[in-house]
Scaffold this motif. Structure first.
Motif, mmCIF file in Angstrom:
data_model
loop_
_atom_site.group_PDB
_atom_site.id
_atom_site.type_symbol
_atom_site.label_atom_id
_atom_site.label_comp_id
_atom_site.label_asym_id
_atom_site.label_seq_id
_atom_site.Cartn_x
_atom_site.Cartn_y
_atom_site.Cartn_z
ATOM 1 N N GLU A 230 0.832 -1.199 0.000
ATOM 2 C CA GLU A 230 0.000 0.000 0.000
ATOM 3 C C GLU A 230 0.867 1.248 0.000
ATOM 4 O O GLU A 230 0.590 2.216 0.696
ATOM 5 C CB GLU A 230 -0.933 0.001 1.216
ATOM 6 C CG GLU A 230 -2.008 -1.050 1.122
ATOM 7 C CD GLU A 230 -3.039 -0.926 2.214
ATOM 8 O OE1 GLU A 230 -2.869 -0.041 3.076
ATOM 9 O OE2 GLU A 230 -3.998 -1.713 2.210
ATOM 10 N N GLN A 231 1.936 1.188 -0.776
ATOM 11 C CA GLN A 231 2.804 2.354 -0.896
ATOM 12 C C GLN A 231 2.027 3.485 -1.573
ATOM 13 O O GLN A 231 1.480 3.333 -2.649
ATOM 14 C CB GLN A 231 4.024 1.972 -1.735
ATOM 15 C CG GLN A 231 4.945 3.118 -2.047
ATOM 16 C CD GLN A 231 5.856 2.779 -3.221
ATOM 17 O OE1 GLN A 231 5.551 1.872 -3.984
ATOM 18 N NE2 GLN A 231 6.943 3.500 -3.361
ATOM 19 N N TYR A 259 15.253 5.555 -2.595
ATOM 20 C CA TYR A 259 13.811 5.601 -2.828
ATOM 21 C C TYR A 259 13.325 4.254 -3.328
ATOM 22 O O TYR A 259 13.984 3.629 -4.157
ATOM 23 C CB TYR A 259 13.462 6.647 -3.888
ATOM 24 C CG TYR A 259 13.364 8.060 -3.382
ATOM 25 C CD1 TYR A 259 12.447 8.408 -2.395
ATOM 26 C CD2 TYR A 259 14.172 9.058 -3.920
ATOM 27 C CE1 TYR A 259 12.351 9.705 -1.937
ATOM 28 C CE2 TYR A 259 14.075 10.367 -3.469
ATOM 29 C CZ TYR A 259 13.164 10.677 -2.479
ATOM 30 O OH TYR A 259 13.073 11.962 -2.037
ATOM 31 N N VAL A 260 12.188 3.828 -2.820
ATOM 32 C CA VAL A 260 11.482 2.683 -3.410
ATOM 33 C C VAL A 260 10.333 3.265 -4.210
ATOM 34 O O VAL A 260 9.401 3.853 -3.654
ATOM 35 C CB VAL A 260 10.943 1.734 -2.329
ATOM 36 C CG1 VAL A 260 10.165 0.581 -2.969
ATOM 37 C CG2 VAL A 260 12.073 1.195 -1.469
ATOM 38 N N THR A 261 10.421 3.163 -5.506
ATOM 39 C CA THR A 261 9.423 3.817 -6.352
ATOM 40 C C THR A 261 8.244 2.919 -6.707
ATOM 41 O O THR A 261 7.220 3.393 -7.186
ATOM 42 C CB THR A 261 10.076 4.291 -7.659
ATOM 43 O OG1 THR A 261 10.702 3.163 -8.290
ATOM 44 C CG2 THR A 261 11.128 5.352 -7.378
ATOM 45 N N GLU A 262 8.411 1.623 -6.469
ATOM 46 C CA GLU A 262 7.341 0.692 -6.838
ATOM 47 C C GLU A 262 7.474 -0.580 -6.005
ATOM 48 O O GLU A 262 8.587 -0.985 -5.650
ATOM 49 C CB GLU A 262 7.437 0.349 -8.324
ATOM 50 C CG GLU A 262 6.288 -0.495 -8.844
ATOM 51 C CD GLU A 262 6.448 -0.828 -10.330
ATOM 52 O OE1 GLU A 262 5.561 -1.463 -10.883
ATOM 53 O OE2 GLU A 262 7.493 -0.468 -10.903
ATOM 54 N N LEU A 284 11.611 -4.824 -5.654
ATOM 55 C CA LEU A 284 11.630 -3.393 -5.355
ATOM 56 C C LEU A 284 12.671 -2.681 -6.216
ATOM 57 O O LEU A 284 13.880 -2.802 -5.953
ATOM 58 C CB LEU A 284 11.961 -3.160 -3.873
ATOM 59 C CG LEU A 284 11.139 -3.936 -2.840
ATOM 60 C CD1 LEU A 284 11.692 -3.678 -1.436
ATOM 61 C CD2 LEU A 284 9.675 -3.533 -2.906
ATOM 62 N N PRO A 285 12.275 -1.947 -7.231
ATOM 63 C CA PRO A 285 13.226 -1.072 -7.925
ATOM 64 C C PRO A 285 13.559 0.109 -7.008
ATOM 65 O O PRO A 285 12.660 0.729 -6.439
ATOM 66 C CB PRO A 285 12.450 -0.617 -9.164
ATOM 67 C CG PRO A 285 11.009 -0.802 -8.826
ATOM 68 C CD PRO A 285 10.934 -1.924 -7.838
ATOM 69 N N ILE A 286 14.871 0.400 -6.859
ATOM 70 C CA ILE A 286 15.264 1.463 -5.932
ATOM 71 C C ILE A 286 16.169 2.472 -6.632
ATOM 72 O O ILE A 286 16.845 2.151 -7.616
ATOM 73 C CB ILE A 286 15.976 0.903 -4.678
ATOM 74 C CG1 ILE A 286 17.292 0.208 -5.061
ATOM 75 C CG2 ILE A 286 15.066 -0.056 -3.933
ATOM 76 C CD1 ILE A 286 18.112 -0.251 -3.863
#
Length: 377
Positions: A230-231, A259-262, A284-286
Motif C-alpha cells: 500500500e505504498q 527511494y522505493v518507487t514501486e 523493489l526497484p530502488i
C-alpha cells in the motif's frame, strides 16, 4: 399574452418556493459551534472526560479556538454539558479528528463510545481516529504559535505523514470496516505532545476488540506498507549495512539511503501441521540517494543489492515477529488465507490473531538499483 403572464408568474412562484424552502433551516456561521476535534480520556477515577475544540468566528475573541472539557457518562450525554459551556449551537458535521488516549484504548468496551458517531448521519464519518500517547487534555488545550488552528494542523499533519508512508490512518468509517473484518486487525495513527509540539510517533496496533496492543514507529510503518503493498508515494528508506568497510567516525558511515518507487508483491499461502505458511516475494526497484561509504557501484552493484536485501529481510521479519508477539495482524495476510485457503481459515476465523501469531511468515526481498545519482563512487 395572457399565457406569457401565467408562465412568468408560475416561474416566479416556483423560484420563491425553492429559495424559501432552502432558507428555512439556515443558520448563520456565527451562531454555530463547529466541533472540529473531540477528545476522549479517563480521569484518575476512570470517569469519562470529553474535550471539544471549535473555531471562534469573532473579531472580539483573543483566541481563535474554543476548547471545552466536560465529564459525562457517554459521548452523547456530553453534548448537553458542552452546550451549557460553548457560545452557540453544536454541529459535528465538520469533525476532523477524534483523539483517544492510550489508557482509554486499553479498556474493554470503549468502542461503544463511538456509537453516536456511527448512528448520527450528520457526523463526519471521515474524521480521523488518533491515539494519544499520554493524557488528551494537554493536546486539546495546546495552542501552537506558529501553526494553523490546532484541529486543522493535526488533520494535515496526519494526512501528510500518511501520504509519505510514515503512519497508517483510519477514519471512523474505515475503522468500522477493519474492526468487523475477521481477517485483519484495526490500527490508527499515534501522536504525542513533546516539547510544546505535536509529534506523530507511529501507528497504534489494536486487536479484534479494538484494545491497544503495541505501537510501531515511523520506520517500521514504512516496512509495513511495503508488506501491505500500500505504498502511497515514493518511499524513502535509510539502512545501516553492518558488513561493509567503513571509517570509524562519530557519524554513521555505513548508511545507504534510497527511494522505493514501486512495490511488486506476490504472496503464496499454504497450510500444514496446523499452521499457515506465507511466502512473501517483494520486487523493489530502488534509486540510491545517499551512500556514506566507499563502494564501486559500477562493478559491485549486485553485491550492494544483496546487502540491502538481507538487511530489509531481517527488519521485515523482526517487524512480523513483533506483531505476532502482540497477536495483531494489520498486514492483511489473513485476507490471503481467507481467499486461497478458505476451509482452513474458516476453522480459525473467530480467532485469526492467534493463528497469525503462530504462522510461518517468510519474506524474500529482491531490490534492483535503477539509479545511483550523478556520481559513481
Amino acid at each position: 399574452m395572457m399565457k406569457k403572464r401565467i408562465c412568468c408568474v408560475t416561474v416566479v412562484v416556483s423560484l420563491l418556493a425553492i429559495l424559501l424552502s432552502g432558507c428555512k433551516d439556515r443558520v448563520d456561521l456565527e451562531n454555530v459551534t463547529l466541533l472540529l476535534m473531540i477528545g476522549l480520556d479517563l480521569d484518575e477515577n476512570n470517569n469519562l472526560m470529553l474535550y471539544s475544540s471549535s473555531p471562534v468566528f469573532s473579531r472580539e475573541a483573543k483566541s481563535k479556538n474554543e476548547t471545552t472539557k466536560v465529564t459525562a457518562l457517554t459521548a452523547r450525554d456530553a453534548r448537553g454539558a458542552l452546550e451549557a459551556k460553548v457560545s452557540a449551537l453544536i454541529s459535528i458535521g465538520k469533525l476532523q479528528n477524534v483523539l483517544i488516549s492510550k489508557r482509554l484504548l486499553r479498556h474493554k468496551g470503549w468502542i461503544q463510545l463511538l456509537d453516536v458517531l456511527y448512528r448520527d448521519s450528520k457526523a463526519g464519518s471521515n474524521a480521523r481516529l488518533i491515539c494519544v500517547d499520554g493524557p488528551v487534555e494537554p493536546v486539546m488545550f495546546f495552542k501552537p504559535d506558529n501553526k494553523r488552528r490546532l484541529p486543522l494542523h493535526v488533520a494535515k499533519l496526519v494526512d501528510t505523514a500518511h501520504e509519505r508512508n510514515l503512519v497508517e490512518r483510519s477514519t471512523i468509517f474505515e475503522f468500522h470496516r477493519l474492526l468487523f473484518d475477521k481477517a485483519i486487525t484495526p490500527f490508527m495513527t499515534e501522536l504525542r505532545l513533546v516539547d510544546k509540539e505535536v509529534v506523530l510517533t507511529g501507528t497504534a496496533l489494536l486487536d479484534n476488540e479494538g484494545l491497544y496492543q503495541t505501537v510501531i514507529n515511523l520506520k517500521e510503518n514504512q516496512l509495513l506498507q511495503i508488506i501491505q503493498d500500500e505504498q502511497l508515494a515514493d518511499l524513502s528508506l535509510t539502512l545501516v549495512l553492518p558488513n561493509v568497510k567503513h571509517e570509524e567516525s562519530v557519524f554513521e558511515t555505513r548508511a545507504v539511503s534510497f527511494y522505493v518507487t514501486e512495490v511488486k508483491r506476490k504472496v503464496k499461502v499454504d497450510y500444514a501441521q496446523g499452521r499457515f505458511i506465507f511466502d512473501i516475494d517483494l520486487d523493489l526497484p530502488i534509486h540510491v540517494t545517499e551512500l556514506l561509504f566507499p563502494f564501486d557501484v559500477i562493478h559491485d552493484a549486485s553485491k550492494l543489492e544483496a546487502l540491502i536485501n538481507k538487511q530489509m529481510e531481517q527488519k521485515m521479519e523482526a517487524l512480523i515477529k513483533k506483531m505476532q508477539k502482540a497477536a495483531v495482524d494489520p498486514t492483511g495476510l489473513g485476507l490471503y488465507a481467507r481467499a486461497y485457503r478458505y476451509a482452513d481459515f474458516k476453522k480459525v476465523s473467530e480467532d485469526w490473531e492467534a493463528s497469525f501469531a503462530k504462522a510461518d511468515v517468510k519474506v524474500h526481498v529482491r531490490t534492483k538499483v535503477r539509479d545511483y545519482g550523478e556520481v559513481r563512487y
